[in-house]
Design a protein around this motif. Structure first.
Motif, PDB file in Angstrom:
ATOM      1  N   UNK A 170    -106.811  40.104-127.567  1.00 23.61           N
ATOM      2  CA  UNK A 170    -107.219  40.825-126.412  1.00 23.61           C
ATOM      3  C   UNK A 170    -106.935  41.220-125.561  1.00 23.61           C
ATOM      4  N   UNK A 171    -106.423  39.109-124.909  1.00 26.15           N
ATOM      5  CA  UNK A 171    -105.863  39.210-123.784  1.00 26.15           C
ATOM      6  C   UNK A 171    -104.412  39.492-123.734  1.00 26.15           C
ATOM      7  N   UNK A 172    -103.637  39.431-125.083  1.00 30.34           N
ATOM      8  CA  UNK A 172    -102.118  39.516-124.860  1.00 30.34           C
ATOM      9  C   UNK A 172    -101.795  40.954-124.779  1.00 30.34           C
TER      10      UNK A 172
ATOM     11  N   UNK B 197    -112.894  32.457-131.833  1.00 35.55           N
ATOM     12  CA  UNK B 197    -112.505  33.139-129.824  1.00 35.55           C
ATOM     13  C   UNK B 197    -111.102  33.336-130.302  1.00 35.55           C
ATOM     14  N   UNK B 198    -110.356  33.694-131.732  1.00 35.14           N
ATOM     15  CA  UNK B 198    -108.755  33.935-131.214  1.00 35.14           C
ATOM     16  C   UNK B 198    -109.022  35.304-131.311  1.00 35.14           C
ATOM     17  N   UNK B 199    -109.986  36.650-131.470  1.00 36.47           N
ATOM     18  CA  UNK B 199    -109.565  38.003-131.029  1.00 36.47           C
ATOM     19  C   UNK B 199    -109.695  37.852-129.344  1.00 36.47           C
TER      20      UNK B 199
ATOM     21  N   UNK C 103     -99.642  45.963-122.440  1.00 35.18           N
ATOM     22  CA  UNK C 103     -99.411  47.134-121.930  1.00 35.18           C
ATOM     23  C   UNK C 103     -99.857  47.329-120.305  1.00 35.18           C
ATOM     24  N   UNK C 104     -99.850  46.632-119.933  1.00 33.63           N
ATOM     25  CA  UNK C 104    -100.219  46.328-118.244  1.00 33.63           C
ATOM     26  C   UNK C 104     -98.367  46.406-118.492  1.00 33.63           C
ATOM     27  N   UNK C 105     -97.900  45.716-118.694  1.00 31.30           N
ATOM     28  CA  UNK C 105     -95.976  45.345-118.045  1.00 31.30           C
ATOM     29  C   UNK C 105     -95.863  46.278-118.587  1.00 31.30           C
TER      30      UNK C 105
ATOM     31  N   UNK D 263    -109.404  28.565-123.530  1.00 33.56           N
ATOM     32  CA  UNK D 263    -111.098  28.092-122.806  1.00 33.56           C
ATOM     33  C   UNK D 263    -111.878  29.356-123.193  1.00 33.56           C
ATOM     34  N   UNK D 264    -111.616  31.094-123.683  1.00 36.13           N
ATOM     35  CA  UNK D 264    -112.787  31.463-123.736  1.00 36.13           C
ATOM     36  C   UNK D 264    -112.248  31.588-124.952  1.00 36.13           C
ATOM     37  N   UNK D 265    -111.664  31.277-125.670  1.00 37.96           N
ATOM     38  CA  UNK D 265    -111.673  30.454-127.483  1.00 37.96           C
ATOM     39  C   UNK D 265    -112.505  29.667-127.684  1.00 37.96           C
TER      40      UNK D 265
END
Length: 161
Positions: free
Chosen positions: A25-27, A19-21, A32-34, A8-10
């Motif tokens: 960024x989310x991935x 919107x691929x960037x 990083x969080x994991x 949806x963001x893309x």
């Protein structure tokens, strides 16, 4: 569901590649969080284990990782610098002593018992303050502190690694 949000963001950026960037960024944030989150939880567990190992005293009733239960009769340091505990196990005339490294400690029943009694008292006073609720017979076995469970889990994780 997460990938739907990324799509949806893309799509909102318009065009096929605009919107691929956002997706990258989310991935990257998820990766990083994991990686970072387990490090913080492992530090907390390790701190609790180290605290338990540092607070062991002569006379404490303990259980080793191997399941041997006994009473600490002596704490000493090996010539290599390793901390050792001598425990007494058995009943009556069948008592014997064994020496273990301090790292073999799984659970300190003396500290756990004091903590359970403390939690039971706190629970009883809370119930007394909550509208005069009747005092219930609290069983110590019903109250198992989170710290004890976390320490057990941490030691199980250490033995697996």
């Amino acid at each position: 569901m997460l990938f739907n949000a990324v799509n949806l963001l893309a799509d909102t950026e318009g065009g096929s590649g605009g919107g691929n960037w956002w997706m990258w960024i989310i991935l990257a944030l998820l990766v990083v969080v994991m990686i970072v989150m387990p490090m913080f939880s492992n530090r907390k567990r390790q701190k609790e284990v180290n605290e338990m190992l540092d607070t062991i005293n002569v006379g404490d009733e303990i259980m080793t990782i191997g399941g041997i239960m006994g009473k600490v009769v002596e704490l000493k340091t090996h010539e290599s610098g390793e901390k050792l505990m001598v425990i007494e196990t058995g009943e009556g005339n069948n008592k014997m002593t064994m020496t273990f490294t301090i790292q073999a400690l799984r659970l300190n029943y003396t500290k756990t018992k004091h903590r359970q009694e403390q939690l039971a008292k706190e629970k009883a006073t809370k119930e007394g303050k909550n509208g005069g609720a009747e005092k219930s017979d609290l069983k110590l076995e019903e109250v198992k502190p989170d710290e004890v469970q976390e320490v057990e889990e941490a030691q199980n994780n250490e033995s697996e690694n």
